[in-house]
Motif scaffolding. Structure first.
Motif, PDB file in Angstrom:
ATOM      1  N   LEU A 213      11.337 -36.892  -6.648  1.00  0.00           N
ATOM      2  CA  LEU A 213      11.646 -35.421  -6.041  1.00  0.00           C
ATOM      3  C   LEU A 213      12.513 -34.473  -6.890  1.00  0.00           C
ATOM      4  CD1 LEU A 213      11.575 -36.512  -2.459  1.00  0.00           C
ATOM      5  CD2 LEU A 213       9.676 -35.734  -3.609  1.00  0.00           C
ATOM      6  N   ILE A 214      13.589 -34.643  -7.347  1.00  0.00           N
ATOM      7  CA  ILE A 214      14.386 -33.884  -8.235  1.00  0.00           C
ATOM      8  C   ILE A 214      13.797 -33.482  -9.299  1.00  0.00           C
ATOM      9  CG2 ILE A 214      16.338 -33.761  -9.276  1.00  0.00           C
ATOM     10  CD1 ILE A 214      17.781 -36.022  -7.455  1.00  0.00           C
ATOM     11  N   GLN A 215      13.160 -34.414 -10.035  1.00  0.00           N
ATOM     12  CA  GLN A 215      12.107 -33.799 -10.967  1.00  0.00           C
ATOM     13  C   GLN A 215      11.046 -32.634 -10.455  1.00  0.00           C
ATOM     14  OE1 GLN A 215      13.158 -35.722 -13.785  1.00  0.00           O
ATOM     15  NE2 GLN A 215      12.604 -33.784 -14.698  1.00  0.00           N
ATOM     16  N   GLN A 216      10.432 -32.855  -9.315  1.00  0.00           N
ATOM     17  CA  GLN A 216       9.597 -32.065  -9.012  1.00  0.00           C
ATOM     18  C   GLN A 216      10.248 -30.927  -8.582  1.00  0.00           C
ATOM     19  OE1 GLN A 216       6.359 -33.503  -8.338  1.00  0.00           O
ATOM     20  NE2 GLN A 216       5.386 -31.556  -8.107  1.00  0.00           N
ATOM     21  N   GLY A 217      11.158 -30.897  -7.971  1.00  0.00           N
ATOM     22  CA  GLY A 217      12.262 -29.682  -7.389  1.00  0.00           C
ATOM     23  C   GLY A 217      12.617 -28.729  -8.741  1.00  0.00           C
ATOM     24  N   LYS A 218      12.826 -29.451  -9.680  1.00  0.00           N
ATOM     25  CA  LYS A 218      13.094 -28.772 -11.143  1.00  0.00           C
ATOM     26  C   LYS A 218      12.120 -27.627 -11.276  1.00  0.00           C
ATOM     27  CE  LYS A 218      15.581 -30.803 -14.236  1.00  0.00           C
ATOM     28  NZ  LYS A 218      16.238 -31.969 -15.129  1.00  0.00           N
ATOM     29  N   VAL A 219      10.829 -28.403 -11.250  1.00  0.00           N
ATOM     30  CA  VAL A 219       9.582 -27.782 -11.692  1.00  0.00           C
ATOM     31  C   VAL A 219       9.241 -26.688 -10.728  1.00  0.00           C
ATOM     32  CG1 VAL A 219       7.082 -27.966 -12.101  1.00  0.00           C
ATOM     33  CG2 VAL A 219       8.794 -29.642 -12.940  1.00  0.00           C
ATOM     34  N   GLU A 220       9.437 -27.046  -9.369  1.00  0.00           N
ATOM     35  CA  GLU A 220       9.039 -25.845  -8.367  1.00  0.00           C
ATOM     36  C   GLU A 220      10.269 -25.070  -8.117  1.00  0.00           C
ATOM     37  OE1 GLU A 220       6.918 -28.221  -5.502  1.00  0.00           O
ATOM     38  OE2 GLU A 220       5.209 -28.061  -6.570  1.00  0.00           O
ATOM     39  N   ASN A 221      11.413 -25.360  -8.435  1.00  0.00           N
ATOM     40  CA  ASN A 221      12.644 -24.527  -8.025  1.00  0.00           C
ATOM     41  C   ASN A 221      12.706 -24.563  -6.559  1.00  0.00           C
ATOM     42  OD1 ASN A 221      13.744 -23.240 -10.167  1.00  0.00           O
ATOM     43  ND2 ASN A 221      12.575 -21.113  -9.859  1.00  0.00           N
ATOM     44  N   LYS A 222      12.646 -26.105  -6.162  1.00  0.00           N
ATOM     45  CA  LYS A 222      12.918 -26.283  -4.691  1.00  0.00           C
ATOM     46  C   LYS A 222      14.196 -27.207  -4.787  1.00  0.00           C
ATOM     47  CE  LYS A 222       8.974 -25.150  -2.990  1.00  0.00           C
ATOM     48  NZ  LYS A 222       8.440 -23.357  -3.244  1.00  0.00           N
ATOM     49  N   GLU A 223      14.764 -27.358  -3.543  1.00  0.00           N
ATOM     50  CA  GLU A 223      16.061 -28.013  -3.359  1.00  0.00           C
ATOM     51  C   GLU A 223      15.550 -29.309  -2.797  1.00  0.00           C
ATOM     52  OE1 GLU A 223      19.722 -24.895  -2.764  1.00  0.00           O
ATOM     53  OE2 GLU A 223      18.488 -25.408  -0.950  1.00  0.00           O
ATOM     54  N   VAL A 224      16.625 -30.460  -3.093  1.00  0.00           N
ATOM     55  CA  VAL A 224      16.458 -31.875  -2.490  1.00  0.00           C
ATOM     56  C   VAL A 224      17.579 -31.956  -1.787  1.00  0.00           C
ATOM     57  CG1 VAL A 224      16.155 -34.145  -2.769  1.00  0.00           C
ATOM     58  CG2 VAL A 224      14.892 -32.526  -4.328  1.00  0.00           C
ATOM     59  N   SER A 225      17.477 -32.577  -0.320  1.00  0.00           N
ATOM     60  CA  SER A 225      18.574 -32.552   0.659  1.00  0.00           C
ATOM     61  C   SER A 225      18.667 -34.264   0.646  1.00  0.00           C
ATOM     62  CB  SER A 225      18.690 -31.988   1.705  1.00  0.00           C
ATOM     63  OG  SER A 225      18.589 -30.555   1.642  1.00  0.00           O
ATOM     64  N   LEU A 226      20.041 -34.794   0.812  1.00  0.00           N
ATOM     65  CA  LEU A 226      20.124 -36.102   1.248  1.00  0.00           C
ATOM     66  C   LEU A 226      21.107 -36.284   2.290  1.00  0.00           C
ATOM     67  CD1 LEU A 226      20.110 -39.199   0.549  1.00  0.00           C
ATOM     68  CD2 LEU A 226      22.176 -38.872  -1.022  1.00  0.00           C
ATOM     69  N   VAL A 227      20.904 -37.110   3.186  1.00  0.00           N
ATOM     70  CA  VAL A 227      21.358 -37.470   4.477  1.00  0.00           C
ATOM     71  C   VAL A 227      21.818 -38.853   4.691  1.00  0.00           C
ATOM     72  CG1 VAL A 227      21.166 -37.555   7.040  1.00  0.00           C
ATOM     73  CG2 VAL A 227      20.158 -35.652   5.823  1.00  0.00           C
ATOM     74  N   ILE A 228      23.105 -39.295   4.556  1.00  0.00           N
ATOM     75  CA  ILE A 228      23.483 -40.416   4.632  1.00  0.00           C
ATOM     76  C   ILE A 228      24.026 -41.053   6.147  1.00  0.00           C
ATOM     77  CG2 ILE A 228      25.054 -42.664   3.767  1.00  0.00           C
ATOM     78  CD1 ILE A 228      25.092 -40.704   1.152  1.00  0.00           C
ATOM     79  N   ILE A 229      23.544 -42.009   6.668  1.00  0.00           N
ATOM     80  CA  ILE A 229      23.822 -42.399   7.967  1.00  0.00           C
ATOM     81  C   ILE A 229      24.427 -43.716   7.997  1.00  0.00           C
ATOM     82  CG2 ILE A 229      22.656 -42.518  10.312  1.00  0.00           C
ATOM     83  CD1 ILE A 229      20.540 -41.209   7.931  1.00  0.00           C
ATOM     84  N   ASP A 230      25.478 -43.730   8.595  1.00  0.00           N
ATOM     85  CA  ASP A 230      26.132 -45.046   8.721  1.00  0.00           C
ATOM     86  C   ASP A 230      26.616 -45.344  10.117  1.00  0.00           C
ATOM     87  OD1 ASP A 230      27.900 -47.033   6.448  1.00  0.00           O
ATOM     88  OD2 ASP A 230      29.014 -46.756   8.364  1.00  0.00           O
ATOM     89  N   ILE A 231      26.290 -46.864  10.522  1.00  0.00           N
ATOM     90  CA  ILE A 231      26.785 -47.063  11.962  1.00  0.00           C
ATOM     91  C   ILE A 231      28.290 -47.044  12.031  1.00  0.00           C
ATOM     92  CG2 ILE A 231      26.499 -48.908  13.732  1.00  0.00           C
ATOM     93  CD1 ILE A 231      23.761 -49.356  12.625  1.00  0.00           C
ATOM     94  N   ASP A 232      28.873 -46.927  13.232  1.00  0.00           N
ATOM     95  CA  ASP A 232      30.172 -46.666  13.470  1.00  0.00           C
ATOM     96  C   ASP A 232      30.710 -48.247  13.990  1.00  0.00           C
ATOM     97  OD1 ASP A 232      30.527 -44.089  12.824  1.00  0.00           O
ATOM     98  OD2 ASP A 232      30.387 -43.446  14.830  1.00  0.00           O
ATOM     99  N   ASN A 233      31.687 -48.516  13.364  1.00  0.00           N
ATOM    100  CA  ASN A 233      32.368 -49.892  13.669  1.00  0.00           C
ATOM    101  C   ASN A 233      31.262 -50.959  13.802  1.00  0.00           C
ATOM    102  OD1 ASN A 233      34.939 -48.475  14.151  1.00  0.00           O
ATOM    103  ND2 ASN A 233      34.032 -47.669  16.063  1.00  0.00           N
ATOM    104  N   PHE A 234      30.459 -51.013  13.054  1.00  0.00           N
ATOM    105  CA  PHE A 234      29.449 -52.189  12.957  1.00  0.00           C
ATOM    106  C   PHE A 234      29.844 -53.491  12.940  1.00  0.00           C
ATOM    107  CE2 PHE A 234      25.281 -54.008  11.219  1.00  0.00           C
ATOM    108  CZ  PHE A 234      24.745 -54.143  12.352  1.00  0.00           C
ATOM    109  N   LYS A 235      30.747 -53.771  12.225  1.00  0.00           N
ATOM    110  CA  LYS A 235      31.394 -55.007  12.117  1.00  0.00           C
ATOM    111  C   LYS A 235      31.957 -55.382  13.586  1.00  0.00           C
ATOM    112  CE  LYS A 235      35.076 -57.626   9.313  1.00  0.00           C
ATOM    113  NZ  LYS A 235      35.034 -58.546  10.517  1.00  0.00           N
ATOM    114  N   GLU A 236      32.622 -54.507  14.210  1.00  0.00           N
ATOM    115  CA  GLU A 236      32.973 -55.011  15.471  1.00  0.00           C
ATOM    116  C   GLU A 236      31.665 -55.352  16.219  1.00  0.00           C
ATOM    117  OE1 GLU A 236      36.526 -51.828  16.145  1.00  0.00           O
ATOM    118  OE2 GLU A 236      35.695 -52.094  17.912  1.00  0.00           O
ATOM    119  N   ILE A 237      30.621 -54.453  16.194  1.00  0.00           N
ATOM    120  CA  ILE A 237      29.362 -54.941  17.137  1.00  0.00           C
ATOM    121  C   ILE A 237      29.010 -56.283  16.866  1.00  0.00           C
ATOM    122  CG2 ILE A 237      27.029 -54.136  17.623  1.00  0.00           C
ATOM    123  CD1 ILE A 237      27.974 -51.345  16.950  1.00  0.00           C
ATOM    124  N   ASN A 238      28.822 -56.504  15.576  1.00  0.00           N
ATOM    125  CA  ASN A 238      28.624 -57.678  15.150  1.00  0.00           C
ATOM    126  C   ASN A 238      29.436 -58.686  15.415  1.00  0.00           C
ATOM    127  OD1 ASN A 238      26.013 -57.874  13.329  1.00  0.00           O
ATOM    128  ND2 ASN A 238      27.136 -57.256  11.635  1.00  0.00           N
TER     129      ASN A 238
END
Ligand SMILES: Nc1nc2c(ncn2[C@@H]2O[C@H](COP(=O)(O)OP(=O)(O)OP(=O)(O)O)[C@@H](O)[C@H]2O)c(=O)[nH]1
Length: 370
Positions: free
Chosen positions: A228-253
């Protein structure tokens, strides 16, 4: 590139690489069979000089050159220099060659017999049927239809020129047997290729899929993000990244057990799938309790909307998450891998800020810069 074409390019890769791999794996066979076909048919054409009188070969040779040798030259050129483009174009070209070769042979046969020349080799037609039926780049249906058509045409032309005799029925039966045998070999070969293709597809699908959530995994994430980044470079389009992390997952486990933890991961997977509504946004399970969404050509509002939807939806399952996001700056001179690493670093930093500020919230890398 048109919008439709670019959509297809984004959508197809990297899975389309598999098709290309399979096409390449049979390319050697096709390349050589067309080259051998061209060389042997050139020799076959040259023989007309010796076995036919000049008034006959002045007609047969141009017909062979125009309808067989030129299409064969095109096939050789295409298969040796531009092997992978449209499958449909290949099928049309190969069907045309098979049909034209057969019809020219019938035409030459009729001409030779009509002029009283008896030196006409039946082997030529057998070889054409053999070659056409074994042409593995031709779908079995095309190969069968053309074979039947050619045999029927030959039967009628022979009966027209020489009158109907029982010897013709025998001759046609021989051609039909040769065609049937070759088509059976062809069908078995195609079956084998299809089975291999399905098996490879299944292995490939497994290798890029996370078994617990059914989302794509880290391996796919890296490959598709770079694409997608390669494609974005050709088409002048941006790529966005979202990172999601569960809160206190160790505690849940620790508190509810590993199976409950697995259930939370599955539910988060479901949530991410439901918030990715645009065609090319794709969610992945990156590792452990960390997930990603890559968005192509999305506005800041669209990225934030997805993040907010995740925060809201996941609460239905009694789980909380922290989210960081970043958008790539378009820099055509920078390698895609560097852009991807930078994008990941920025989104990860934003995620860290969300965790630091009390969790269950979203931070953008752009806000941190500001
Ligand atoms: N149930 C389950 N747990 C997993 C899986 N993969 C990783 N984990 C657990 O996920 C936990 C990740 O915890 P951390 O990332 O260290 O931290 P956290 O508890 O989520 O805390 P914060 O991220 O700071 O909110 C670890 O306890 C891992 O054992 C999995 O497939 N299933």
């Amino acid at each position: 590139m048109t919008t439709e074409a670019s959509k297809r390019a984004i959508h197809q890769s990297p899975d389309a690489e598999l098709d290309i791999f399979l096409a390449k794996s049979t390319l050697g066979f096709k390349k050589w069979s067309f080259l051998v076909g061209l060389l042997s048919y050139s020799g076959f054409t040259a023989l007309d000089f010796f076995r036919f009188p000049s008034e006959l070969y002045s007609t047969t040779i141009p017909a062979r050159v125009l309808f067989v040798l030129i299409p064969l030259c095109i096939a050789v050129y295409v298969h040796w220099t531009k092997p992978i483009s449209s499958t449909r174009a290949y099928i049309s070209l190969n069907t045309t060659i098979y049909l034209a070769t057969g019809l020219v042979n019938v035409f030459v046969y009729a001409l030779a017999r009509g002029s009283g020349v008896s030196e006409f080799s039946e082997l030529g037609f057998v070889l054409i049927i053999l070659f056409g039926c074994l042409m593995i780049s031709l779908p079995i249906l095309h190969a069968t239809m053309v074979s039947i058509f050619l045999i029927v045409v030959l039967f009628f032309v022979t009966s027209l020129v020489e009158g109907f005799v029982i010897a013709h029925v025998f001759q046609i039966s021989v051609y039909t047997c040769v065609a049937t045998l070759c088509l059976i070999v062809h069908a078995s070969f195609q079956r084998l290729l299809t089975d291999n293709y399905n098996m490879i597809q299944q292995f490939y699908g497994d290798s890029i899929t996370d078994r617990l959530t059914g989302l794509k995994n880290n391996r796919y994430f890296v490959k598709q993000t770079l694409h997608l980044i390669q494609q974005g470079k050709v088409e002048n389009k941006e790529v966005s990244l979202v990172i999601i992390d569960i809160d206190n997952f160790k505690e849940i486990n620790d508190k509810y057990g590993h199976a409950y933890g697995d259930d939370c991961l599955s539910k988060l997977g479901k949530t991410l799938r439901s918030v990715c509504r645009r065609e090319h946004d794709f969610p992945c399970r990156f590792a452990g309790d960390e997930f990603t969404i890559v968005m192509y050509d999305a506005s800041k509002q669209e990225v934030m909307k997805v993040c907010q939807d995740i925060l809201t939806d996941i609460q239905l399952y009694d789980v909380e998450v922290s989210i960081g996001n970043a958008t790539s700056k378009i820099d055509k001179s920078m390698p895609a891998i560097v852009i991807k690493n930078k994008l990941f670093e920025q989104a990860d930093e934003a995620l860290y800020k969300a965790k630091e500020n009390g969790r269950n919230m979203v931070f953008s890398a752009a806000d941190l810069e500001g």
